[in-house]
Design an enzyme around this catalytic site. Sequence first.
Site, mmCIF file in Angstrom:
data_model
loop_
_atom_site.group_PDB
_atom_site.id
_atom_site.type_symbol
_atom_site.label_atom_id
_atom_site.label_comp_id
_atom_site.label_asym_id
_atom_site.label_seq_id
_atom_site.Cartn_x
_atom_site.Cartn_y
_atom_site.Cartn_z
ATOM 1 N N GLU A 256 -2.891 4.028 4.076
ATOM 2 C CA GLU A 256 -1.810 4.762 3.413
ATOM 3 C C GLU A 256 -1.640 4.147 2.041
ATOM 4 O O GLU A 256 -1.185 3.013 1.899
ATOM 5 C CB GLU A 256 -0.509 4.676 4.212
ATOM 6 C CG GLU A 256 0.483 5.731 3.765
ATOM 7 C CD GLU A 256 1.789 5.163 3.265
ATOM 8 O OE1 GLU A 256 1.992 5.159 2.024
ATOM 9 O OE2 GLU A 256 2.596 4.717 4.096
ATOM 10 N N CYS A 290 6.347 4.363 -1.701
ATOM 11 C CA CYS A 290 5.110 5.137 -1.849
ATOM 12 C C CYS A 290 5.392 6.619 -2.003
ATOM 13 O O CYS A 290 4.586 7.351 -2.579
ATOM 14 C CB CYS A 290 4.185 4.886 -0.668
ATOM 15 S SG CYS A 290 4.922 5.308 0.937
#
Length: 476
Positions: A256, A290
């Site tokens: 990720e 993120c």
Amino acid sequence: METNTTVPLIIGGKDVVLASRERWAAIPNLNNFSTTPSFFQGATKELAIQAVESSAHAFTTWSKTTPVERRRLLLKLAEVLRSRANELRQICAEEIHSGPLWADIIMNDSISLVEEGAALTTTMATGSIPFTQGESYGFVFKEPLGVILGIAPWNAPILLALRAVIAPIAVGNVAILKGSELSPRIHYLVASLFREAGFPPGVLNFLLHRPEDASEIFDALITHRAVKKCNFTGSTNVGRIIASQAAMALKPVLLELGGKNFTIVLEDANLDLAAQEIVTGAFLNNGQICMSTDMVITSTALAPALESKILALLKKIDCASTVISPAAKSKLEMLVADAQAKGAKIYTAPIPPTVLSLQEFLPTVIIGLTKEMAFYETESFGPLVGIVEVESEAQIIEIAEQATYGLSASIISSNHYRALKLSESIKAGAVHVNSKTVHDESTLPHGGHGESGWGRFGARWGMEEFVQTKTVILNP
């Protein structure tokens, strides 16, 4: 953990601190909290291998524990998390400068993540009997892999440390948590809670290392035959290195990575809602998530009204954001200067710049963002958002389809069907309608497309990442 000394490693259920200070490293970002450790213990290659061998030994028995026993221990871990929640929030605030809202969000999400993992232990142990020809029976089993290496970042340190290891452990693997040098105290504390909850020694081991030792330590771990898979959450550049080294060792990875997340505001949008979700998505946790909102895409006709509402909210911000390092601040300053030099208008929260420290940066809005500006394609990872104006929905789709990142996006519109159709053009792991780009839950899959990585964390999708499928054919 000794006060005012060093953050240790955890191997085989015991704290490890070497007598020699050769691998000790100073903890950054402490703001002179005098009662906290000022160093962390950096692992040597030998200690990394020792951690793997400890985990491999634990796997022989942990992989044979029942799903019910694993569930019991995970629920105990959730209880421990609740009992230590105030301490965890406090260290999080000290170490990464998170505000109380972000600390509370990740604390609550961490407990949910552990409880969801506990709830799925029996479900994930369920195999199947597919159709086979003739008189034979086919049995499909789900089995744990072995030692899993989980590499967690600093920006949501409680949640992401747990996310790196809960799913592997819940399905019968053992794990090594490799923490961040930017949040060593909180990562150590999270790892130590597994001991407090009663997990057997070696089921979770904990490593830290100095930045300059990263390549050596990762190579020692990923090439060890007992390590079967790695999951990594962090930057795209580091993710490329992780994936490359793992590929050479023929080890799979779950990644990720970064995101250039955008909010699309359509003409029929509620502009008050849009402005609030954009500002929250851009500046929560100092923009260091993120899924943070980096870009806003809207029509030229709508832009003036939307920009006015965003700037009105910007004016209400009364404190600077503290980013993780002076280097992070320098990157933000470069992106703003480049955009301004190429014609963008820059607006900041109304705070006197003379009071800013080396890590403080004013929440900033860039109006008139264009493709020629570095910020158009560069993830800022800070309190910075830019507004792009387009003439048609076709241009919105073109921007979405050309994006190299694909982690999170959002659409603000009063027409749900239109928003749903538009979401089909967005190559991202998640699209949020009438909300900010920052959103994740323990019951949902989470991950990206393209340069935002591959694979999924979260719920049963995340569990599936850490089991292998075995077929057994039973003949007469």
